[in-house]
Design a protein around this motif. Structure first.
Motif, PDB file in Angstrom:
ATOM      1  N   LYS A 179       0.906  -1.354   0.033  1.00 37.97           N
ATOM      2  CA  LYS A 179      -0.087  -0.028  -0.072  1.00 37.97           C
ATOM      3  C   LYS A 179       0.908   0.986  -0.017  1.00 37.97           C
ATOM      4  O   LYS A 179       0.376   2.296  -0.439  1.00 37.97           O
ATOM      5  N   GLN A 180       2.228   1.269   0.394  1.00 41.67           N
ATOM      6  CA  GLN A 180       2.995   2.493   0.703  1.00 41.67           C
ATOM      7  C   GLN A 180       3.971   2.495  -0.443  1.00 41.67           C
ATOM      8  O   GLN A 180       4.720   3.473  -0.357  1.00 41.67           O
ATOM      9  N   VAL A 181       3.914   1.770  -1.707  1.00 39.84           N
ATOM     10  CA  VAL A 181       5.050   1.778  -2.580  1.00 39.84           C
ATOM     11  C   VAL A 181       4.226   2.559  -3.821  1.00 39.84           C
ATOM     12  O   VAL A 181       3.096   2.691  -3.949  1.00 39.84           O
ATOM     13  N   THR A 182       5.213   3.041  -4.850  1.00 40.12           N
ATOM     14  CA  THR A 182       4.620   3.588  -5.660  1.00 40.12           C
ATOM     15  C   THR A 182       4.271   2.363  -6.946  1.00 40.12           C
ATOM     16  O   THR A 182       4.881   1.468  -7.017  1.00 40.12           O
ATOM     17  N   GLU A 203      -3.501  -4.990  -5.627  1.00 43.12           N
ATOM     18  CA  GLU A 203      -2.296  -4.350  -6.004  1.00 43.12           C
ATOM     19  C   GLU A 203      -1.103  -5.516  -6.148  1.00 43.12           C
ATOM     20  O   GLU A 203      -0.550  -5.808  -7.322  1.00 43.12           O
ATOM     21  N   MET A 204      -1.216  -6.562  -5.331  1.00 39.87           N
ATOM     22  CA  MET A 204      -0.372  -7.789  -5.378  1.00 39.87           C
ATOM     23  C   MET A 204      -0.706  -8.655  -6.589  1.00 39.87           C
ATOM     24  O   MET A 204       0.340  -9.068  -7.196  1.00 39.87           O
ATOM     25  N   SER A 247       9.758  -4.944 -11.697  1.00 38.47           N
ATOM     26  CA  SER A 247      10.344  -4.079 -10.271  1.00 38.47           C
ATOM     27  C   SER A 247      10.305  -4.805  -9.162  1.00 38.47           C
ATOM     28  O   SER A 247      11.089  -4.580  -8.321  1.00 38.47           O
ATOM     29  N   THR A 248       9.392  -5.831  -9.086  1.00 38.36           N
ATOM     30  CA  THR A 248       9.337  -6.678  -8.046  1.00 38.36           C
ATOM     31  C   THR A 248      10.535  -7.712  -7.724  1.00 38.36           C
ATOM     32  O   THR A 248      11.062  -7.616  -6.561  1.00 38.36           O
ATOM     33  N   TYR A 249      11.313  -7.829  -8.858  1.00 34.16           N
ATOM     34  CA  TYR A 249      12.503  -8.493  -8.632  1.00 34.16           C
ATOM     35  C   TYR A 249      13.644  -7.965  -8.419  1.00 34.16           C
ATOM     36  O   TYR A 249      14.626  -8.157  -7.921  1.00 34.16           O
ATOM     37  N   ARG A 297       1.607  -9.654  -9.521  1.00 32.91           N
ATOM     38  CA  ARG A 297       1.839 -11.230  -9.970  1.00 32.91           C
ATOM     39  C   ARG A 297       1.732 -11.420 -11.505  1.00 32.91           C
ATOM     40  O   ARG A 297       2.381 -12.324 -12.035  1.00 32.91           O
ATOM     41  N   LEU A 298       0.691 -10.936 -11.782  1.00 37.79           N
ATOM     42  CA  LEU A 298       0.095 -11.017 -13.256  1.00 37.79           C
ATOM     43  C   LEU A 298       1.137 -10.295 -14.251  1.00 37.79           C
ATOM     44  O   LEU A 298       1.347 -11.074 -15.276  1.00 37.79           O
ATOM     45  N   TYR A 299       1.865  -9.303 -13.772  1.00 39.61           N
ATOM     46  CA  TYR A 299       2.781  -8.936 -14.582  1.00 39.61           C
ATOM     47  C   TYR A 299       4.198  -9.691 -14.850  1.00 39.61           C
ATOM     48  O   TYR A 299       4.806  -9.778 -15.552  1.00 39.61           O
ATOM     49  N   GLU A 300       4.401 -10.276 -13.630  1.00 40.12           N
ATOM     50  CA  GLU A 300       5.588 -11.202 -13.421  1.00 40.12           C
ATOM     51  C   GLU A 300       5.376 -12.283 -14.345  1.00 40.12           C
ATOM     52  O   GLU A 300       6.119 -12.729 -15.150  1.00 40.12           O
TER      53      GLU A 300
END
Length: 330
Positions: A114-117, A264-265, A191-193, A269-272
């Motif tokens: 919730k706190q990230v861009t 958001e998660m 960016s998650t990686y 996950r879908l983008y990954e």
């Protein structure tokens, strides 16, 4: 005694190499590998044009052995260091413990996410890579003494790899170059990686050779970080690792956990998954196979299982609980 010599030698050479190569904005190690590849190709072509091919083959074998010896001297012997798990309390690894930790990190991920861009599509993005790298270097120096007494030079030697396109199609997130002490990462990754991959490769820079120990040190670097992007990436990696370790024993639990991802998660996950699907193919399978052989040849489990990281995580959680109990008691 011998391993201690190589650990001390690594401390000297890593500082020297980082000072020598960190100033270049590009990966000096990648350039070195390209030049080496060109040299070997030309040498092989030239050698086989000569009449005395046996002599040429002998020269190639000598050069290969010199390269392999150099690799072992600079890096390979560190695989024989005392395993981190021997520094942690013993305890049984149960499915119930893994489930409790998975639920814990699911909630942590939800809160930090919730706190990230995020971008216009609602997918998490890293906003300040330099600040993130600076935080990783700082957290290197704050590792628990009973786990690591390795020196953290605080020299920024993170480099986006020139081979990013190839890496995307081989499933390689990053790599450590033992000849230049650079931590390479694939800048094409979601960016998650990127934050956790950077923390992982920085663990190799410290001198942790085993892949799952580098994951654990990366976890220690990122899990309590004030940099929310690093913390989220670390929490998310930890959650995925736990779910991967559970799925064969309780698939329904994992499906329920995935359903309980925040909106958001789920987008992350879908983008990954879309990124992975786009880059799947022969190279991915081939490099997965060769990497598996490499890990097993260096005293590691291979890419099939990540259980060692989970073992380290659970034993570390037990250590923290023990410390908390003692603090309350006294």
């Amino acid at each position: 005694m011998m391993i201690s010599f190589f650990e001390n030698f690594f401390e000297i050479q890593k500082s020297f190499h980082q000072i020598l190569f960190s100033w270049t904005p590009f990966s000096f190690g990648d350039i070195l590998y390209i030049l080496l590849g060109i040299f070997l190709l030309l040498f092989i072509i030239k050698s086989f044009k000569k009449k005395n091919r046996h002599s040429s083959i002998l020269k190639i074998l000598v050069l290969t052995n010199i390269f392999y010896f150099s690799y072992q001297f600079f890096w390979g012997m560190l695989y024989f260091q005392t395993p981190i798990i021997e520094k942690l309390p013993k305890g049984e690894i149960t499915l119930d413990k893994k489930k409790k930790l998975a639920l814990k990190y699911l909630e942590k991920c939800k809160e930090t996410r919730k706190q990230v861009t995020q971008d216009k599509n609602g997918v998490f993005i890293v906003t300040n890579l330099k600040s993130l790298q600076k935080e990783i270097l700082y957290k290197q120096s704050k590792l628990p003494n009973y786990i690591s007494d390795k020196k953290a030079p605080q020299i920024n030697s993170f480099k986006p790899s020139i081979f990013k396109n190839i890496m995307s199609f081989t499933g390689i997130l990053g790599y450590y170059n033992p000849f230049t002490a650079e931590a390479q990462y694939n800048s094409e990754l979601p960016s998650t990686y990127i934050p956790f991959t950077s923390a992982h490769e920085s663990s190799h820079q410290l001198g942790f050779a085993r892949e799952q120990e580098a994951n654990f040190i990366g976890y220690l670097i990122g899990i309590d970080s004030n940099n929310l992007e690093l913390r989220y990436s670390t929490e998310y990696f930890t959650l995925k690792s736990l779910l991967n370790s559970i799925v064969d024993e309780d698939e329904d639990f994992v499906k329920t956990a995935l359903k309980n991802y925040s909106p958001e998660m789920k987008k992350d996950r879908l983008y990954e998954r879309a990124f992975i699907h786009k880059h799947q193919g022969f190279l991915d399978d081939f490099f997965g196979f060769t990497n598996n052989l490499f890990l097993k040849s260096n005293q590691q489990e291979g890419t099939v299982t990540y259980s060692y990281f989970i073992d380290l995580l659970i034993h570390y959680e037990q250590q923290k609980q023990k410390e908390s109990y003692q603090a309350i008691r006294f």
